[in-house]
Design an enzyme around this catalytic site. Structure first.
Site, short mmCIF file in Angstrom:
data_model
loop_
_atom_site.label_atom_id
_atom_site.label_comp_id
_atom_site.label_asym_id
_atom_site.label_seq_id
_atom_site.Cartn_x
_atom_site.Cartn_y
_atom_site.Cartn_z
CE1 TYR A 111 3.84 49.99 38.04
CE2 TYR A 111 3.60 49.22 35.78
CZ TYR A 111 4.11 50.12 36.70
OH TYR A 111 4.88 51.16 36.26
CG ASP A 153 7.46 49.27 40.11
OD1 ASP A 153 7.37 49.69 41.28
OD2 ASP A 153 8.28 49.71 39.30
CD GLU A 156 3.94 52.50 33.20
OE1 GLU A 156 4.43 51.45 33.64
OE2 GLU A 156 4.28 53.63 33.60
#
Length: 359
Positions: free
Chosen positions: A133, A151, A50
């Site tokens: 996020y 996102d 991520e």
DNA sequence: CACTCGTGGTA
DNA sequence: TTACCAAGAGT
């Protein structure tokens, strides 16, 4: 609220989520960091991926992810690694504060959380480099929590699904609420990844494949034949051109003069050849006053061009050769040409070295 | 909240 | 070529 023509019903949200998950079960992408059905996700890998994927394409991340994971297989290994090794492994991927925060986060997970990533969004948010996020993504994907990971993909999908006319970034809170209202209790992690896969492969910025979309029926933008016009965005400004000079000092024994940039700011903590300030009014005719050493500087033909997020850069490259007993100036170090590949050199500096040394 | 922070790919 | 875009965060 100007943004939604009318509110979605609970039933609509449930049916849409189910349709999306059914599509995901058939069309999910196979990615190195993604657990296969039935596998238990590794929070360390989810987190690492991520962070790497922030503003970075899947294609660019893949080789970095594989190498990084091989070099730092666990959060403990990463926490114990020297900062320089982490920056070197990240060199070329961009947004280098991510690497610094990644390292700091690994140390904190080990020191504060006993080497285990926390499962709660709130605790994740307190870690360096983890924002709204990423906290949602890790909570949902790695720990199965009901959380949203909004996102760019999700903003696009949701703004189209509900025909959100309010422009980004002001529409962010609304889109977050719309997404949260759609998250299923059962498979929140798959739901988050399904939204991203849909945005990446079907609900694309240009020419979305609405014919193949599992959400085509409820999609309000498609109903109006306006899918491509969402999300609406505020127009952004591009920065002014900045110029500067770069100095490639070569010593007779085949070493190149490098230094390390300050830890924060542009290219923070990365290696570079000595450079001038970069300004829109920089006078290249007077560049030699910024040279790190007095010497027989000659300008290489042409310039090195590079584009950062917020400004384009044009560098004049100067080269000079020095005797083998030349001491480095303060903060500098002579690095063997053969060892340049092992330095944490951002791409703009690789371009400079390419022009000066010819590869 | 507007700005800073990389790089590579695409139309 | 220019412009935009890609699994955003920190300030």
């Amino acid at each position: 609220m100007v943004s939604v023509l009318d509110a979605p019903s609970k039933t609509d949200s449930t049916e849409s989520a189910a349709a999306l998950l059914a599509w995901y079960d058939r069309h999910r992408r196979i990615l190195p960091w993604r657990a296969l059905p039935g596998e238990t996700p590794d929070p360390y890998r989810v987190w690492l991926s991520e962070i790497m994927l922030q503003q970075t394409t899947v294609t660019a991340v893949k080789p970095y992810y594989e190498r990084f994971l091989a070099r730092f297989p666990t959060v403990e290994a990463l926490a114990q690694a020297p900062q320089e090794a982490v920056m070197q492994a990240w060199a070329g991927l961009g947004y280098y504060s991510r690497a610094r925060n990644l390292h700091a986060c690994a140390k904190m997970v080990v020191a504060v959380h006993g080497g285990r990533f926390p499962a709660e969004e709130k605790a994740l948010l307190s870690l360096p480099g983890i924002g709204a996020y990423t906290a949602g993504a890790i909570a949902a994907i790695a720990f199965g929590k009901v959380a949203v990971a909004v996102d760019g993909n999700v903003e696009r999908v949701m703004s189209r699904l509900h025909a959100v006319t309010e422009p980004l970034p002001s529409a962010k809170p609304l889109i977050r609420e719309l997404t949260l209202a759609m998250v299923p209790q059962r498979r929140p992690g798959d739901f988050a990844q399904a939204l991203m896969d849909l945005g990446a492969t079907i609900c694309t910025p240009k020419k979305p494949a609405c014919v193949l979309c599992p959400l085509a029926l409820p999609c309000r933008a498609r109903a109006a034949a306006l899918a491509e016009t969402f999300p609406r965005k505020e127009t952004k400004t591009t920065g002014r051109l900045r110029r500067g000079a770069a100095f490639v000092a070569l010593r007779a024994d085949g070493r190149v003069l490098l230094r390390t940039r300050p830890p924060k700011g542009l290219l923070g903590g990365m290696a570079e050849v000595p450079v001038s300030d970069w300004r829109h009014d920089y006078a290249i005719s007077e560049a030699l006053r910024d040279a790190p050493l007095a010497g027989p500087w000659r300008r290489a033909p042409g310039t090195v061009r590079h584009v950062f997020t917020h400004f384009p850069l044009e560098l004049a490259v100067f080269t000079a050769t020095f005797g083998i007993d030349t001491a480095p100036p303060a903060g500098g170090r002579w690095v063997p040409r053969h060892d340049l590949a092992g330095e944490a050199l951002p791409n703009v500096m690789r371009k400079v070295l390419e022009k000066a040394l010819g590869g």
